[in-house]
Design a protein around this motif. Structure first.
Motif, mmCIF file in Angstrom:
data_model
loop_
_atom_site.group_PDB
_atom_site.id
_atom_site.type_symbol
_atom_site.label_atom_id
_atom_site.label_comp_id
_atom_site.label_asym_id
_atom_site.label_seq_id
_atom_site.Cartn_x
_atom_site.Cartn_y
_atom_site.Cartn_z
ATOM 1 N N ALA A 8 0.826 -1.207 0.000
ATOM 2 C CA ALA A 8 0.000 0.000 0.000
ATOM 3 C C ALA A 8 0.859 1.256 0.000
ATOM 4 O O ALA A 8 0.563 2.236 -0.684
ATOM 5 N N CYS A 9 1.941 1.216 0.767
ATOM 6 C CA CYS A 9 2.775 2.410 0.950
ATOM 7 C C CYS A 9 3.850 2.569 -0.120
ATOM 8 O O CYS A 9 4.458 3.631 -0.232
ATOM 9 N N ARG A 10 4.103 1.533 -0.909
ATOM 10 C CA ARG A 10 5.215 1.566 -1.847
ATOM 11 C C ARG A 10 5.190 2.753 -2.822
ATOM 12 O O ARG A 10 6.261 3.267 -3.193
ATOM 13 N N PRO A 11 4.019 3.232 -3.255
ATOM 14 C CA PRO A 11 4.039 4.395 -4.161
ATOM 15 C C PRO A 11 4.771 5.618 -3.593
ATOM 16 O O PRO A 11 5.415 6.368 -4.351
ATOM 17 N N TRP A 12 4.699 5.833 -2.282
ATOM 18 C CA TRP A 12 5.464 6.943 -1.688
ATOM 19 C C TRP A 12 6.957 6.687 -1.816
ATOM 20 O O TRP A 12 7.732 7.570 -2.204
ATOM 21 N N LEU A 13 7.359 5.472 -1.478
ATOM 22 C CA LEU A 13 8.783 5.114 -1.527
ATOM 23 C C LEU A 13 9.307 5.210 -2.957
ATOM 24 O O LEU A 13 10.381 5.765 -3.203
ATOM 25 N N ALA A 14 8.528 4.714 -3.894
ATOM 26 C CA ALA A 14 8.947 4.755 -5.296
ATOM 27 C C ALA A 14 9.073 6.204 -5.762
ATOM 28 O O ALA A 14 10.047 6.570 -6.442
ATOM 29 N N ALA A 15 8.109 7.036 -5.372
ATOM 30 C CA ALA A 15 8.121 8.434 -5.812
ATOM 31 C C ALA A 15 9.307 9.191 -5.215
ATOM 32 O O ALA A 15 10.005 9.933 -5.923
ATOM 33 N N GLU A 16 9.552 9.004 -3.933
ATOM 34 C CA GLU A 16 10.651 9.756 -3.318
ATOM 35 C C GLU A 16 12.003 9.294 -3.846
ATOM 36 O O GLU A 16 12.891 10.111 -4.090
ATOM 37 N N LEU A 17 12.157 7.976 -4.057
ATOM 38 C CA LEU A 17 13.437 7.489 -4.582
ATOM 39 C C LEU A 17 13.647 7.959 -6.029
ATOM 40 O O LEU A 17 14.778 8.250 -6.428
ATOM 41 N N ALA A 18 12.560 8.069 -6.783
ATOM 42 C CA ALA A 18 12.681 8.551 -8.161
ATOM 43 C C ALA A 18 13.138 10.014 -8.183
ATOM 44 O O ALA A 18 13.912 10.430 -9.050
#
Ligand code: URA
Ligand code: SF4
Length: 209
Positions: free
Chosen positions: A119-129
């Protein structure tokens, strides 16, 4: 559990992501928690450290890794020859999951399950990008679940450099133990566990070139 995707603004920079995160309702963890804990450290850090989720103190203060595990991590990072000011620090899950007997009693850490990580992975993906680090260290099994291949096991594969293709091209990943795990091992084995974490961080630092 709709997941965070619908709450992550498209094309946002790091500050815009940080400002949008408190409104996330991607899973149920937001409700009992005090606040979202987004990230800390260098917005252009070449090395990213990814933890599990905020703990009790992080939940109260709104900053990752400010409790006992954070102090140990900071020491280990410095000992590995890494300037902590050049690292970006975040968590796989942005809200504190806990159990509590009665209101006002101690809040006991509960590991997020794979559904929370997804559920939370989109935040992690966005910040790492946006931050675009060259090397990403996953601290513990939860962070590894968020970012490493499915068959990754901390006990078997810790300390190995893993190249993966991301939205920003090829990046170097590594999984290692969580600093909390060092604090949990019996006293007699703690120095060795800590030394293992430092050694893995050194390998990650060397991968920065
Ligand atoms: N443990 C984590 O994984 N993250 C924090 O921010 C604090 C403790
Ligand atoms: Fe959203 Fe992540 Fe918090 Fe769940 S844990 S509400 S997905 S920010």
């Amino acid at each position: 559990r709709p997941g965070a995707a619908g709450f992550v603004p498209e094309g946002a920079d790091l500050e815009q992501l940080r400002q949008a995160a408190p409104a996330c309702r991607g899973c149920e963890l937001w409700e009992p928690a005090t606040q979202v804990v987004f990230s800390a450290g260098a917005p252009d850090g070449r090395l990213a450290l990814v933890g599990e989720q905020p703990g009790d103190q992080e939940d109260r203060r709104g900053v990752p890794f400010v409790g006992p595990a954070g102090r140990l991590l900071q020491k280990a990072v410095a000992e590995a020859g890494i300037d902590v000011a050049t690292t970006y620090v975040t968590n796989a899950v942005k809200h504190f999951r806990f159990t509590q007997k009665d209101p006002g009693s101690r809040r006991i850490h509960a590991s997020p399950d794979v559904g929370h990580v997804n559920a939370c992975r989109p935040w992690l993906a966005a910040e790492l990008a946006v931050v675009n680090p060259d090397v990403i260290v996953c601290l513990g099994a939860t962070a590894a679940k968020a970012l490493l291949p499915k068959d990754f096991r901390v006990t078997k594969h810790r300390g190995q450099l893993i190249v993966q293709t991301t939205s920003r091209g090829e990046k170097t990943f590594m999984g290692t133990i969580h600093p909390s795990a060092v604090l949990r091992v019996p006293e007699a084995d703690r120095d060795a566990a800590y030394a293992g974490l430092v050694a893995d961080l050194r390998t990650a630092a060397a991968a920065l070139g």
